[in-house]
Design an enzyme around this catalytic site. Structure first.
Site, PDB file in Angstrom:
ATOM      1  N   CYS A  87       0.836  -1.206   0.000  1.00  0.00           N
ATOM      2  CA  CYS A  87       0.000   0.000   0.000  1.00  0.00           C
ATOM      3  C   CYS A  87       0.869   1.254   0.000  1.00  0.00           C
ATOM      4  O   CYS A  87       1.699   1.440   0.892  1.00  0.00           O
ATOM      5  CB  CYS A  87      -0.921   0.004   1.222  1.00  0.00           C
ATOM      6  SG  CYS A  87      -1.999   1.459   1.285  1.00  0.00           S
ATOM      7  N   ASN A 185      -1.284  -9.147  -9.458  1.00  0.00           N
ATOM      8  CA  ASN A 185      -2.187  -8.068  -9.069  1.00  0.00           C
ATOM      9  C   ASN A 185      -1.867  -6.815  -9.869  1.00  0.00           C
ATOM     10  O   ASN A 185      -0.734  -6.609 -10.285  1.00  0.00           O
ATOM     11  CB  ASN A 185      -2.048  -7.803  -7.553  1.00  0.00           C
ATOM     12  CG  ASN A 185      -2.950  -6.689  -7.060  1.00  0.00           C
ATOM     13  OD1 ASN A 185      -2.503  -5.787  -6.366  1.00  0.00           O
ATOM     14  ND2 ASN A 185      -4.216  -6.751  -7.410  1.00  0.00           N
TER      15      ASN A 185
END
EC number: 1.3.1.91
Length: 464
Positions: A87, A185
């Site tokens: 993140c 991803n």
């Protein structure tokens, strides 16, 4: 997350370890859920038995021992534990979490090794790629040696955003290097717009499986082989699901906004934007009747379980003889601004030269709902419906008293002129304001309950 056996896993949005470590695990028998409740009674994480083998708990952490404590708290209720090391948002990186960990391999190794050795569930992590392929491969090899079960790779660097292309070739190099499964991803929008694109993205990266985030948020039916369902149908199903599980309206609203995207300026989008409750969200989508029916069913379930529990424990029922009861709830929208039933009742007592109303409020441990009894002129009044907050319970009790006496309760169209006069003469002296409400017994803040469907009942998100 989409596995090669076509069974989806559901990774949660990152939950911060500092928040989770304060939580208490509560089995909510009313709702058939497991709630992880903070000291302020806010539900930080909740799940249910049918999610147990599907949900992967993703945490944000920068401390190995803290991560282990959280993992042990939730491990029996989830399918696996994932550490978010990708993140790039400031709320994560400023605490040394997320992508900030990529510059501290020693800490990464300590966190993952501690989790692998300390819990029984599979441990995974999610990373972003480093500026050079050599550094990236060196890091993932070190991560693999910790014994984790799989690694998810977002194919962008820490500073890159969705508008930057995802590096399929770097994910492929990682997959070719490691012996553990690699989860690709970052393919939403550029690569993944329909079900068949998931497999194409997997092949392009040589990964074992694919993690889908934004594309699934935009339209969860992307996982249907037969193709995307109309957005209106998806949103209707999602809203029904959210109401049945009593999801907090702000989260429901956020998810619906993600689905609407460019349609947020449409008439329906504007109604959604203005909604300030689950009821208003339902009304914006033509589900007002469904909301009313569902909330009534949930109230009935709570009352039934409460009665059964009292009977099973053999505890004597509270002596409520002489208490006048009605099944009523307080709906703020039915009253003018700054006028409430408590204000009307207090004003009436003053006019009649009676002692001011006294509220006795209790919280039921079973589901943390509230009930209040108001005493006026030595007569007690109570609503038979339990409420989600102390203030709502007190307002409901005031309504019972007013209706029993045939008095106006301040609803739109029947406001008491004396109340308006008092407000104009002394706007700062609100007889129904915080000071008057302090007369009630203090109770804990309530949390949003979470409802699970009964056994054998079909989920509104299933059976498209």
């Amino acid at each position: 997350m989409f596995r090669t056996d076509k069974r989806p896993l559901i990774p949660l949005q990152e939950l911060i370890d500092l928040k989770m470590i304060q939580c208490k695990r509560v089995v909510n028998e009313v709702l058939s859920t497991v709630d992880f409740v903070a000291p302020d009674d806010r539900v930080v994480f909740r799940t249910c038995e049918r999610e147990q083998n599907r949900v992967v708990f993703q945490m944000g952490t920068s401390d190995a021992e803290r991560a282990l404590a959280v993992a042990r708290l939730v491990e029996n209720d989830v399918a696996g534990i994932d550490v978010n090391m990708g993140c790039p948002k400031e709320y994560s990186t400023k605490g040394g979490m997320g992508a900030a960990l990529l510059s501290d391999p020693d800490k990464i190794e300590k966190i993952l090794s501690t989790l692998v050795k300390g819990i029984r569930r599979p441990v995974t992590c999610k990373i972003r790629i480093l500026p050079s392929l050599e550094d990236t491969l060196s890091l993932v090899k070190r991560i693999e040696r910790t014994g984790i079960a799989a690694i998810a790779v977002h194919g962008r660097k820490r500073e890159e955003r969705p508008q930057h292309p995802v590096s399929c070739e770097v994910i492929k190099a990682i997959a070719d290097t490691l012996s553990i499964p690699v989860i690709a991803n970052g393919g939403s929008h550029d690569h993944i717009q329909r079900y068949s694109d998931i497999e194409d993205f997997r092949q392009a990266t040589a990964a074992s499986s694919v993690m889908v985030a934004r594309a699934a948020m935009w339209n969860p039916s992307i996982f249907l082989k037969e193709g995307l369902r109309p957005l209106e149908e998806v949103m209707q199903k999602y809203i029904r699901y959210a109401v049945q599980y009593d999801n907090h309206y702000t989260n429901t609203k956020y998810c619906l906004c993600q689905m609407l995207r460019e349609q947020l300026e449409s008439p329906q989008g504007r109604l959604l934007h203005a909604a300030q409750s689950s009821r208003e969200i339902c009304e914006a989508f033509g589900l007002g009747a469904f909301y009313e029916e569902t909330t009534q069913e949930l109230d009935a379930q709570r009352a039934k379980l409460s009665a059964r529990t009292s009977e099973e424990t053999g505890e004597p029922a509270e002596d409520t003889s002489g208490v006048i009861k009605m099944a009523v709830k307080f709906d703020r929208r039915a009253y003018p601004a700054q006028i409430t039933p408590k204000m009307c009742l207090l004003e009436w007592c003053r006019r009649e030269k009676l002692a001011q109303p006294v509220y006795e409020t209790v919280q039921r441990p079973l589901d943390r709902l509230f009930s209040s009894i108001v005493t006026v002129a030595e007569q007690k009044y109570q609503s038979t419906l339990w409420d989600k907050s102390k203030k709502l319970a007190e307002q409901a009790a005031a309504i019972v008293c007013l209706r029993s006496q045939g008095l106006p309760e301040g609803r739109l169209g029947e406001e008491s002129p004396s109340l308006h006069k008092r407000k104009r003469e002394a706007p700062d002296q609100d007889p129904g304001g915080p000071r008057a409400q302090e007369l009630a017994q203090p109770g804990e803040l309530c949390k949003k309950p979470f409802v699970a469907l009964g056994s054998g009942e079909e989920s509104p998100l299933e059976g498209w």
